[in-house]
Structure formats: structure tokens, C-alpha cells
Design an enzyme around this catalytic site. Structure first.
Site, PDB file in Angstrom:
ATOM      1  N   ILE A  29       0.813  -1.215   0.000  1.00 54.86           N
ATOM      2  CA  ILE A  29       0.000   0.000   0.000  1.00 54.86           C
ATOM      3  C   ILE A  29       0.850   1.270   0.000  1.00 54.86           C
ATOM      4  CG2 ILE A  29      -0.161   0.215   2.511  1.00 54.86           C
ATOM      5  CD1 ILE A  29      -3.010   0.774  -0.039  1.00 54.86           C
ATOM      6  N   TYR A  30       2.128   1.184   0.359  1.00 54.41           N
ATOM      7  CA  TYR A  30       2.967   2.379   0.428  1.00 54.41           C
ATOM      8  C   TYR A  30       3.187   2.937  -0.985  1.00 54.41           C
ATOM      9  CZ  TYR A  30       4.149   0.875   5.204  1.00 54.41           C
ATOM     10  OH  TYR A  30       4.105   0.479   6.520  1.00 54.41           O
ATOM     11  N   SER A  31       2.593   4.100  -1.233  1.00 52.17           N
ATOM     12  CA  SER A  31       2.644   4.733  -2.557  1.00 52.17           C
ATOM     13  C   SER A  31       2.213   3.754  -3.648  1.00 52.17           C
ATOM     14  CB  SER A  31       4.043   5.283  -2.850  1.00 52.17           C
ATOM     15  OG  SER A  31       4.361   6.353  -1.987  1.00 52.17           O
ATOM     16  N   LYS A  32       1.203   2.915  -3.307  1.00 56.29           N
ATOM     17  CA  LYS A  32       0.622   1.957  -4.264  1.00 56.29           C
ATOM     18  C   LYS A  32       1.695   1.127  -4.972  1.00 56.29           C
ATOM     19  CE  LYS A  32      -3.848   2.771  -3.860  1.00 56.29           C
ATOM     20  NZ  LYS A  32      -3.854   3.603  -2.645  1.00 56.29           N
TER      21      LYS A  32
END
Length: 321
Positions: A56-59
Site C-alpha cells: 500500500i505504500y505509494s501503491k
């Protein structure tokens, strides 16, 4: 660098883990590849062998950055990522269902340029999926060689106990680690989760060890907070900045001044003193990593610990979002 056994597994990790949430392009304070590379390389130079990120971190961009910088050195590190968060507007593109996990593990491995993860963690509890389904698919990933160990993150102790019981009952791999919210300004984990983990031999790898930068000493009581992180985080101001938090911070600052170190180093030394396996540090500058490693040599006696713990006041649960 010091290395310790990771829970009851046979692997050893550095006493500090470099977190990847600051790598990417999701917020103004995050770092793209050219800025992240020297931080990751310096971490390796200093002996850090444990790296944590999440899809999920910066997709996925954080995973891509770590994958590129660590390419060719994969076997030298313990690599961890997480799954659960929403990755698109598609109805099934979030959570801990078999469908979502099986799809996301492929993307994570591709972005990290590896054929397996050392630690695959559930990113919070999924109230819409049974823990039996989640543990079953994670077990398949372990048996298939795409994941070596599985871990969990912030949740209630009864949920974690249920997960461990379910694994034992069904003969499935157990969670070997807990990535929980724990620092000098948030100690509610000491009530149930940390005793549970210590009893069960679970590795403790807390996130936000510096309370989102609050414990670094850059904020002042009575002054309007102004930093890129504060401006863009809806959670930072809610979790910290209470009068009681400033009481803790000022005690930390006083002790740091006496020892001629930084407040952030006292805060990390306290966590290591409390017996955690490896705090997950965030860094946006090379010196942040260097200062964190220096904290390993700071020793706190019982009086030091009492001074910085005594201002704490119980609070509502935060960090299970």
C-alpha cells in the site's frame, strides 16, 4: 551492529529495521529513488539487514524502490512486506481474502525483484474475512516457497491469540512477529499484546518508534506544528501532541541533554531496553539512519527509565486503523 534471533525462528536480524513508508511519491515528504538510494545503501553499510515495506505504500512504489536498490543483494537481507490495504477501486482489491492475497503476492514479488519474501505480514485485522481463510492461504504461500515466515500487525490481543490458536488447531504456520504501535508516547501495548508476544516467543518489531517524528524534539509545546509530515498526515495530530505527550517529550529531551545525545536516540534506546526485537525506523536523511545506529550504544539505567516513563498517562487505543 547487533543481531538477534527473530522470535523463535532460526534467522537473525539487525536490532534496527529500515521501514519503507517514506519511499515513494504518495506525500510531499516521501523520497523517490535517487533520494532513497543513499539511505538504503548507508543502512547496508552500517549492518542493517532487515527491511520492511508494504504494497500500500505509494501503491507499490516503495516496493519498487527497495527492489531496485537491493537488486543483486537479495540474499544478504531479510525482506518483509505487508498486505491488506486497498490497492484500487475494484471491490475485491483489498483485505485478507484468498483472492486478494494470491493476487497481491505476485505484484509484491515482482516489484521487489525476488522470488520469495522472508516475512509476509497481514496489515491490520480484516473484519470481513475469517482468520481461517487468511491463515490457509498464507500457509499455502509458505508451503509453495514464496513466503518463508508470516507476521501480523496492530490488532487487539484477543485477535492475535485467536490467530495463534487457529494455526495450532488447523496445523497451519503461525505468525512469528507482531508489528505493533509502540513508543514512549503510546504504551497501551504493554497491557496485553506485549506480554502475550513474550509468552509465545513472538518477535516484536514496533512501528512509529519516534511517534511520527514527535519524539525527535522538533515540535514545541504551545507552538503551531509545521512540518511536511504534520501537514499531510490526518493521524499524526490525532495520535500525539496532547499535553501529556509533551510531558514525555520534555523528560526525554532533558535526559538527552544530560547524556549529550539526541531525543530520538533516547527514545530508540528505551525501546531496545524494553526488549523489542527491532524497531522499524523511518528515515528521510542519511543522518537519521546513522543516529539510529548510534542509539544502540546508549545504556539506560533504572532511574533513566523511570524519569522518561513516569509522565505517561493511559490513553485510548490508537493505530489499529
Amino acid at each position: 551492529m547487533e543481531y538477534v534471533r527473530f522470535g523463535q525462528t532460526g534467522i537473525r536480524v539487525s536490532r534496527l529495521c529500515l521501514g519503507g513508508m517514506s519511499f515513494g511519491n504518495g506525500q510531499e515528504w516521501m523520497l523517490e529513488l535517487d533520494q532513497a538510494r543513499p539511505i538504503i545503501n548507508r543502512s547496508l553499510d552500517l549492518g542493517i539487514n532487515f527491511f520492511d515495506t508494504a504494497n500500500i505504500y505509494s501503491k507499490g512504489r516503495s516496493e519498487q524502490i527497495l527492489g531496485e536498490v537491493l537488486d543483486g543483494r537479495r540474499n544478504d537481507v531479510v525482506l518483509a512486506s505487508k498486505v491488506n490495504g486497498r490497492m484500487s477501486d475494484a471491490p475485491n482489491d483489498q483485505g485478507l481474502s484468498r483472492l486478494h492475497i494470491m493476487y497481491q503476492i505476485r505484484g509484491t514479488l515482482e516489484r521487489l525483484r525476488t522470488d520469495r519474501l522472508d516475512l509476509y505480514q497481514i496489515h491490520r485485522w480484516d473484519y470481513s474475512t475469517s482468520i481461517e481463510e487468511t491463515l490457509s492461504v498464507l500457509g499455502d504461500l509458505v508451503r509453495g516457497g514464496r513466503v518463508n515466515y508470516i507476521g501480523a500487525s496492530s490488532m487487539f490481543a484477543w485477535q492475535f491469540a485467536k490467530a495463534l490458536f487457529t494455526s495450532d488447531k488447523l496445523g497451519l504456520p503461525r505468525f512469528v512477529s507482531m508489528q505493533n504501535h509502540y513508543n514512549l508516547c503510546y504504551r497501551e501495548e504493554e497491557r496485553e499484546m506485549i506480554p502475550l508476544c513474550k509468552d509465545q516467543g513472538i518477535a516484536l518489531i514496533p512501528w512509529s518508534p519516534l511517534a511520527g517524528g514527535f519524539l525527535s524534539g522538533k515540535y514545541r509545546r504551545g507552538a503551531k506544528p509545521d512540518s511536511p509530515r504534520y501537514r499531510t498526515s490526518r493521524l499524526l495530530s490525532r495520535r500525539y501532541f496532547r499535553p501529556e505527550d509533551f510531558d514525555v517529550l520534555e523528560a526525554v529531551e532533558a535526559l538527552a541533554k544530560e547524556k549529550d545525545v539526541k531525543p530520538s536516540q533516547i527514545s530508540l534506546a528505551w525501546l531496545l531496553h524494553k526488549g523489542v526485537t527491532a524497531p522499524i525506523i523511518g528515515a528521510t536523511k542519511v543522518e537519521h539512519v546513522e543516529q539510529a545506529v548510534e542509539s544502540l550504544s546508549i545504556k539506560l539505567d533504572d532511574d533513566d527509565v523511570l524519569r522518561i516513563e513516569s509522565p505517561y498517562r493511559p490513553r485510548q487505543i490508537e493505530g489499529h486503523e
